[in-house]
Write an enzyme that holds these catalytic residues in place. Structure first.
Site, PDB file in Angstrom:
ATOM      1  N   CYS A 121       0.831  -1.204   0.000  1.00  0.00           N
ATOM      2  CA  CYS A 121       0.000   0.000   0.000  1.00  0.00           C
ATOM      3  C   CYS A 121       0.870   1.260   0.000  1.00  0.00           C
ATOM      4  CB  CYS A 121      -0.917  -0.003   1.219  1.00  0.00           C
ATOM      5  SG  CYS A 121      -2.245  -1.236   1.127  1.00  0.00           S
ATOM      6  N   CYS A 202      -3.557   0.118  -3.281  1.00  0.00           N
ATOM      7  CA  CYS A 202      -4.240   0.399  -2.022  1.00  0.00           C
ATOM      8  C   CYS A 202      -3.554   1.561  -1.300  1.00  0.00           C
ATOM      9  CB  CYS A 202      -4.280  -0.847  -1.135  1.00  0.00           C
ATOM     10  SG  CYS A 202      -2.656  -1.571  -0.784  1.00  0.00           S
TER      11      CYS A 202
END
Length: 305
Positions: A121, A202
């Site tokens: 992420c 993400c």
């Protein structure tokens, strides 16, 4: 006696008819087999056409295997369980002996599954018309990854491949451009890989765009504008940071308030993303200044006291 002669003639006619039927059947079978054997040659193949793009990269197998092994051993040993030989075979099977204008996403599905891996992420960095700059940046800053910094993109970056229905099954002379046919091996591959890269993103994601392009920094026809934007997942991505980079000393065609950027912001807002846009993101601009250290845009302090 006449009855026996009539019976003999009947048998002769029957034998003659059977022979004719067998001969006709053999001829039909021969035609069918010839059609099947030459089917590929009757297709419009690269042997008959000279495509406009460069042909398959020489020593493609060695290039793909070398890049794959380098990536999983030297650069990302945590991916050491990837099978480079299987990855190569799945890439080859996707295009070899196939018409280069009839490639489908299904052809590449096994490759995508074999070579995919998670991207942490906050590290996903998308780009459009900033190829050289964005990759100089990811080489100097390991906190970000473009598609070309993943295994799939790293193996395929700046190389080409396409098939040929006739032997040897690979066209080394020329391959079709996107303008010649949409479903060519390169276009289908990069669309699938880009979609998968966007779906996996993400946290905070970044996109580096070119503010020195007269036609506008955001283009709906680009891979980013047509595929990646619409495959970002609002449930996984918290923010989109736009870095609008202008060439040092070059034209300043668009800023964050520009028409195309506002169109991008509108698309992202409709999909419920939070957006931050920054003109000439300083860490990237400093990298640009390596090549232009004396330019006024590269002064560390723009206001003297």
């Amino acid at each position: 006696m006449p009855l026996q002669q009539g019976s003999a003639r009947t048998r002769q006619r029957t034998a003659l008819l059977v022979g004719i039927v067998v001969l006709l059947a053999a001829l039909v079978l021969a035609v069918v087999l010839a059609s099947l054997l030459t089917h590929g040659r009757h297709e419009v193949s690269p042997q008959m056409l000279k495509w406009k793009d460069r042909g398959t990269t020489k020593n493609l197998q060695e290039v793909i295997l070398g890049r794959c092994y380098n990536y999983i051993t030297a650069q990302h040993p945590e991916l050491g369980d990837k099978d480079c030989l299987k990855i190569w075979e799945s890439l080859k099977d996707a295009f070899i002996y196939k018409n280069p204008c009839n490639i489908t996403p299904e052809d590449y599905q096994p490759l995508m599954e074999l070579a995919s891996h998670p991207v942490p992420c906050n590290k996903s960095l998308f780009w459009s018309k900033t190829n050289d700059l964005v990759h100089r940046y990811t080489k100097s800053n390991q906190n970000f990854l473009t598609l070309e910094d993943t295994l799939l993109g790293y193996m395929a970056d700046r190389i080409s491949w396409c098939g040929d229905p006739s032997a040897p099954g690979i066209n080394y002379e020329s391959c079709p451009k996107r303008s010649e046919c949409e479903s060519n091996p390169g276009s289908v591959f990069w669309k699938m890989a880009s979609k998968m890269f966007a779906e996996a993103a993400c946290g905070v994601v970044q996109v580096m765009l070119n503010g020195s392009i007269e036609a506008g920094a955001f283009r709906s026809s680009s891979i980013f504008g047509s595929i990646e934007v619409f495959n970002l997942n609002p449930d996984k991505v918290t923010e989109v940071h736009i870095w609008l980079m202008q060439d040092i000393g070059g034209p300043q065609s668009e800023s964050c308030s520009g028409h195309s950027i506002q169109r991008l912001i509108s698309i992202l807002e409709e999909r419920n993303f939070r957006i931050v846009c920054e003109d000439n993101y300083r860490p990237v601009q400093l990298l640009q200044c390596v090549h232009n250290p004396d330019h006024t845009d590269c002064r560390l302090c723009t206001n003297s006291t």
